[in-house]
Scaffold this motif. Structure first.
Motif, short mmCIF file in Angstrom:
data_model
loop_
_atom_site.label_atom_id
_atom_site.label_comp_id
_atom_site.label_asym_id
_atom_site.label_seq_id
_atom_site.Cartn_x
_atom_site.Cartn_y
_atom_site.Cartn_z
N SER A 810 -18.78 -28.89 -21.33
CA SER A 810 -19.18 -28.13 -20.28
C SER A 810 -19.13 -26.63 -21.01
CB SER A 810 -18.10 -28.09 -19.11
OG SER A 810 -16.64 -27.67 -19.82
N SER A 811 -19.41 -25.64 -20.25
CA SER A 811 -19.56 -24.20 -20.73
C SER A 811 -20.52 -24.38 -22.26
CB SER A 811 -18.07 -23.71 -21.02
OG SER A 811 -17.38 -23.75 -19.99
N GLN A 812 -21.75 -24.93 -21.98
CA GLN A 812 -22.49 -24.91 -23.04
C GLN A 812 -23.75 -23.76 -22.93
OE1 GLN A 812 -22.70 -27.69 -25.57
NE2 GLN A 812 -20.76 -27.21 -24.85
N SER A 813 -24.26 -23.70 -23.97
CA SER A 813 -25.41 -22.46 -23.72
C SER A 813 -26.65 -22.88 -24.26
CB SER A 813 -24.70 -21.28 -24.45
OG SER A 813 -24.55 -21.38 -25.70
N GLY A 814 -26.99 -24.12 -24.18
CA GLY A 814 -28.05 -24.91 -24.95
C GLY A 814 -29.22 -24.43 -24.08
N THR A 815 -30.80 -24.71 -24.67
CA THR A 815 -31.87 -24.54 -24.13
C THR A 815 -32.78 -25.92 -24.09
OG1 THR A 815 -32.02 -22.34 -25.01
CG2 THR A 815 -34.11 -23.34 -24.24
N GLY A 816 -33.29 -26.33 -23.20
CA GLY A 816 -34.59 -27.23 -23.10
C GLY A 816 -35.73 -26.81 -23.10
N THR A 817 -36.74 -27.30 -23.99
CA THR A 817 -38.18 -26.87 -23.77
C THR A 817 -39.05 -28.18 -23.64
OG1 THR A 817 -37.77 -24.93 -25.15
CG2 THR A 817 -39.85 -25.78 -24.98
N VAL A 818 -39.92 -27.90 -22.70
CA VAL A 818 -40.84 -28.95 -22.34
C VAL A 818 -42.19 -28.15 -22.83
CG1 VAL A 818 -42.32 -30.28 -20.71
CG2 VAL A 818 -39.80 -30.29 -20.70
N ALA A 819 -42.81 -29.03 -23.81
CA ALA A 819 -44.13 -28.11 -24.28
C ALA A 819 -45.42 -28.61 -23.53
CB ALA A 819 -44.52 -28.55 -25.91
N ILE A 820 -46.34 -27.90 -23.65
CA ILE A 820 -47.61 -28.19 -23.02
C ILE A 820 -48.23 -29.56 -23.77
CG2 ILE A 820 -47.94 -25.79 -22.20
CD1 ILE A 820 -50.40 -25.65 -24.11
N THR A 821 -48.99 -30.38 -23.07
CA THR A 821 -49.78 -31.37 -23.86
C THR A 821 -50.99 -30.90 -24.46
OG1 THR A 821 -48.48 -32.93 -22.39
CG2 THR A 821 -50.36 -33.74 -23.53
N CYS A 822 -51.23 -31.00 -25.79
CA CYS A 822 -52.51 -30.50 -26.28
C CYS A 822 -53.23 -31.96 -26.49
CB CYS A 822 -51.99 -29.95 -27.56
SG CYS A 822 -51.23 -28.42 -27.38
N ASN A 823 -53.91 -32.46 -25.56
CA ASN A 823 -54.58 -33.50 -25.79
C ASN A 823 -55.96 -33.40 -26.39
OD1 ASN A 823 -52.93 -35.41 -24.47
ND2 ASN A 823 -53.36 -34.78 -22.33
N PRO A 824 -56.53 -34.25 -27.02
CA PRO A 824 -57.97 -33.86 -27.59
C PRO A 824 -59.18 -34.24 -26.69
CG PRO A 824 -57.11 -36.16 -28.06
CD PRO A 824 -55.95 -35.58 -27.52
N ASP A 825 -59.33 -33.18 -25.75
CA ASP A 825 -60.13 -33.30 -24.57
C ASP A 825 -61.60 -32.56 -25.10
OD1 ASP A 825 -59.35 -30.61 -24.58
OD2 ASP A 825 -58.73 -30.59 -22.56
N LEU A 826 -61.74 -32.27 -26.09
CA LEU A 826 -62.97 -31.99 -26.61
C LEU A 826 -63.14 -32.53 -28.17
CD1 LEU A 826 -62.96 -27.93 -26.14
CD2 LEU A 826 -64.17 -29.74 -24.95
N VAL A 827 -64.19 -33.67 -28.10
CA VAL A 827 -64.46 -34.50 -29.09
C VAL A 827 -65.81 -34.45 -29.40
CG1 VAL A 827 -64.39 -37.00 -30.08
CG2 VAL A 827 -62.50 -36.07 -28.57
N ALA A 828 -66.28 -34.16 -30.79
CA ALA A 828 -67.66 -34.05 -31.16
C ALA A 828 -67.79 -34.86 -32.46
CB ALA A 828 -68.18 -32.70 -31.16
N VAL A 829 -68.75 -35.60 -32.63
CA VAL A 829 -69.06 -36.31 -33.89
C VAL A 829 -70.19 -35.32 -34.83
CG1 VAL A 829 -69.86 -38.25 -34.87
CG2 VAL A 829 -68.34 -38.41 -33.30
#
Length: 831
Positions: A810-829
């Motif tokens: 208890s009495s912690q001071s941590g941080t939790g981070t959820v990052a945005i998902t960087c999906n490859p939604d632009l693909v071009a050959v």
């Protein structure tokens, strides 16, 4: 006059000789006179026309036997001083100078003719004849009477049996109502565009005011006559325009060929004009719909209108045409019968299609992946840097791997390569008040321009123009961006959704609801009201027609328009509302995607004799209808293989499903069969692109990976990950770089139970946590509580992860981070 060979001043001779004698020199310095010039010329020449009381400066030039200019002193003379006097500086007066050494005032004298010469050391120039005349008020051009009639009163033919047709014109000079033509001397004739008319002088001894005007290349221009700086009104001239083009392969008949890489096919283009006469040496535009597979080039010919070469470069396919494209062909010709003044491009009666085969393994493609996440999946607006990443492999048996990211200045919303694969154009949602704009990417080089923003809808065949639609800013605009000049033409077009270039690059069709907008390189911008909304547009490979998904009074119809004058050519009823249209490289078929159907439209040309001019008839017939078996869906991509054998449709389910479910349909055009492509891990497809050879389909998915699909078996053979931070599709600020937060929580306690650890938290920023998200925990006093975990459960003010090593504290001071998902939604050959 004299000079030392060495250039030493004459005054120094005695002193120099004294010192030379003191040194015992026996070589005296030679003094020579200026060599007599080999020639003297005057400019202007050979004649000049001068109004009485006006002055004309003449320039004399002397040259030696090596044709080098030498310095001389000239004397000038007039053969008729009563008409023309010339000062010692070479300036002539049509009359009398007040002084020959310091001429200032020229007093007009009688009209007449004089000859001017310049002389140096006894060598005289050829005389220049000067015609002194009264003031010219106007010049009139007429056809000389009594000439043989031409084949048409509207134009002169380049292909007449006896050679290009010609007529003789004369220019008449007037001073008020008095004809002074006989006194003005030779007339200068000029054409605005010498490509479309040939001007030539008559034989020696004929009137000086006449000119032969002959047909040249097909087109229309004007010519005019000039005397003493006075121009006539222009006279319009037309060389009969091209009205038909027939392409025939030199080796064997036909319009469809299967060829091997490394081979070349000669294509002869027979061209006829509006009088039905055969033309040779015409500057046709040769183009290919897929230059990386089958390239096209052409040359002028003395036998045919033009001769083209179709070179098989790589496996795939494409269509080759030769067109008469303004302004180089039929330039300056307008079509008043249609009332809109459009130009007159002419397309061939048939196109020639090629399927290119190769015994070698297809070349290893380069795939580029990027993400829209910085703008579409970043609700807090956190600092986010998007990247574009090349994905390559070293051989056909090696695995694909992500390369080094190239950081983009803005988050892209689209990627579209030019047909030659030189540049990729990346669009942006908004101009950001002039701070953001289109990005141009080539290899690892990136440039940007803030003159155009929006989604990239189309790129011209030569890669110099790109069409972008900005629907985010108000007012909506469409930009025609020039990559060569880095400028853009902007048009107020709301809601533009699709665009296409004609095969020769002359025009762009832009669809926005119930309006069609036409941008042309030679015509004024045009807005056409449609009978109904249109969803998509494509040009037929032969070039003469454009096909719109919609645009008719009936929603379930494909409408067809003539490329030449943009008029309606045909309406094709369909089984359902068409969403997208694509032309096949066979130059005979158009596919209409109408979920749940895809329909084949056969394009049947009339007989060659009927397919001429601007707006040839077309017969469009529904050949077959195929149910894709997925019910109603919303298509987002419709990809056709280069050889026209397969299609891939990226679609999303529609209601009654609570949320759209994307999927990919593989459709065999050859066999008319369809199937769904499954991605490993049941990942959801977001974007797809096909290799030039059609053997590999690359799919960006919601699992953050690029999936490599073997087109022959429709199996997912590899998943390329974009690891952080080496191959990150997006990243946050800092050094080292950080991930972009979607949610940030403050952790105050942890409790461990079995294989799980539960953390007490409060939301600091972003969205509330969700089960299944990956969270990075740091700063905890007990290191075993730190790490990257998947959230397995959520409670009131707490979340649980799989962490058997956690420590209750208890009495912690941590941080939790959820990052945005960087999906490859632009693909071009890269093509």
């Amino acid at each position: 006059m004299g000079r030392f060979v060495s250039g030493t001043p004459l005054a120094c001779i005695p002193l120099i000789c004294f010192f030379l004698a003191g040194c015992g020199s026996s070589k005296p310095t030679n003094v020579v006179s200026n060599a007599v010039p080999a020639s003297v010329t005057l400019s202007p020449s050979p004649d000049a026309s001068l109004e009485a009381g006006k002055a004309q400066a003449f320039t004399a030039t002397a040259r030696n036997i090596l044709n080098n200019v030498v310095t001389e002193t000239f004397s000038f003379a007039s053969s008729n001083p009563a008409v023309l006097t010339i000062a010692t500086n070479g300036t002539a007066c049509a009359g009398t100078w007040n002084s020959l050494t310091s001429p200032q005032v020229c007093t007009a004298g009688p009209t007449g003719v004089a000859q001017v010469t310049a002389t140096a050391q006894g060598v005289a120039s050829p005389p220049v004849t000067v015609y002194v005349h009264q003031h010219i008020t106007n010049i009139i051009i007429n056809k000389v009477a009594g000439q043989p009639s031409t084949l048409s009163s509207l134009c002169l033919s380049r292909g007449a049996p006896s050679g290009p047709e010609s007529q003789v014109y004369e220019a008449l000079a007037f001073s008020g109502n008095t004809d002074i033509t006989s006194s003005v001397g030779p007339v200068t004739w000029q054409a605005v565009n010498s490509s479309f008319v040939k001007l030539g002088a008559l034989a020696t001894g004929t009137p000086l005011n006449q000119e032969v005007v002959s047909a040249n290349l097909p087109g229309s221009t004007s010519f005019f006559a000039s005397v003493s700086g006075i121009n006539s009104q222009p006279v319009q001239f037309t060389t009969c325009p091209v009205q038909s083009i027939l392409i025939t392969p030199a080796a064997s008949p036909g319009t469809s060929f299967v060829v091997n890489t490394g081979t070349a096919t000669t294509l002869n283009a027979t061209v006829t004009d509006s009088l039905g006469l055969t033309l040779t040496g015409i500057p046709l535009t040769w183009t290919s719909t897929n230059p990386v597979s089958i390239s096209a080039s052409g040359t002028t010919s003395t036998v045919y209108g033009s001769v083209g070469t179709a070179s098989a470069v790589a496996a795939g396919g494409g269509t080759v045409i030769a067109s008469c494209t303004p302004p180089s062909c039929n330039g300056g010709i307008r079509q008043p019968p249609n009332g809109n003044g459009t130009s007159l491009p002419i397309y061939p009666q048939d196109a020639v299609s090629f399927t290119v085969k190769s015994s070698a393994a297809p070349a290893n493609p380069t795939v580029y992946a990027s993400t829209t996440a910085c703008s579409t999946s970043n609700p807090t607006g956190a600092a986010c840097n998007a990247t574009i990443i090349p994905v390559t492999r070293s051989s056909s048996t090696a695995a694909f791997a992500a390369g080094n990211p190239v950081v983009l200045p803005f988050s892209p919303n689209s990627i579209l390569f030019d047909p030659g694969g030189t540049n990729a154009f990346l669009g942006v949602d908004s101009s950001g008040f002039g701070q953001k704009g289109v990005m141009i990417f080539s290899g690892t080089a990136l440039s940007q321009s803030t003159v155009a923003a929006g989604k990239v809808l189309a790129v011209s065949p030569d890669g110099t123009l790109a069409v972008l639609s900005d629907t985010a800013d108000s007012p909506n605009q469409v930009f025609i961006y020039s990559n060569s000049t880095h400028t853009a033409a902007a048009f107020l077009i709301p809601g533009a959704t699709a665009a296409a270039f004609s095969p020769d690059g002359l025009k762009v069709y832009i669809v926005a609801g119930s309006r069609l907008y036409v941008y042309s390189k030679v015509d004024a911008f045009q807005t056409i009201s449609l009978s109904g909304p249109a969803n998509d547009v494509t040009f037929f490979p032969q070039g003469a027609f454009a096909y719109l998904a919609g645009g008719g009074a009936a929603p379930s119809a494909v409408t067809v328009r003539h490329t030449c004058d943009n008029t309606l050519a045909d309406t094709v009823p369909n089984a359902a509302i068409p969403s997208m249209v694509r032309a096949l490289p066979d130059a005979a078929t158009v596919l209409a995607l109408e979920p749940p159907f895809v329909q084949f439209i056969n394009v049947t040309p009339p007989s060659p004799g009927a397919w001429v001019g601007c707006a040839p008839p077309v017969n469009d017939v529904i050949a077959s209808t195929f149910n894709l078996g997925q019910g109603s869906f919303r298509p987002t991509q419709f990809i056709i293989s280069a050889d026209g054998s397969a299609a891939y449709i990226l679609g999303q389910t529609q209601a009654p499903n609570p949320a759209p479910l994307p999927y990919i349909i593989a459709f065999s055009i050859t066999n008319q069969t369809s199937s769904l492509i499954s991605l490993a891990g049941n990942a959801t497809p977001l974007s797809a692109s096909l290799s030039p050879a059609g053997d590999l389909l690359f799919v960006g998915a919601n699992d953050g990976a690029l999936h490599v699909i073997d087109a022959s078996s429709a199996t997912d053979t590899q998943q390329v990950d974009f690891s952080f931070p080496q191959n990150a599709l997006c990243f946050g600020p800092g050094n080292p770089v950080t991930q972009v937060p979607l949610s940030t929580v403050a952790i105050t306690a942890a409790s461990q139970s079995g294989a799980s650890t539960t953390y007490t938290h409060s939301l600091t920023s972003g969205q509330a946590l969700q089960a299944g998200q990956t969270i990075v925990i740091s700063g905890m006093k007990d290191g075993s509580n730190n790490g990257t975990f998947a959230i397995t459960a959520l409670g009131s003010g707490n979340f649980t992860v799989s962490n058997s090593s956690g420590v209750s504290a208890s009495s912690q001071s941590g941080t939790g981070t959820v990052a945005i998902t960087c999906n490859p939604d632009l693909v071009a050959v890269k093509p």
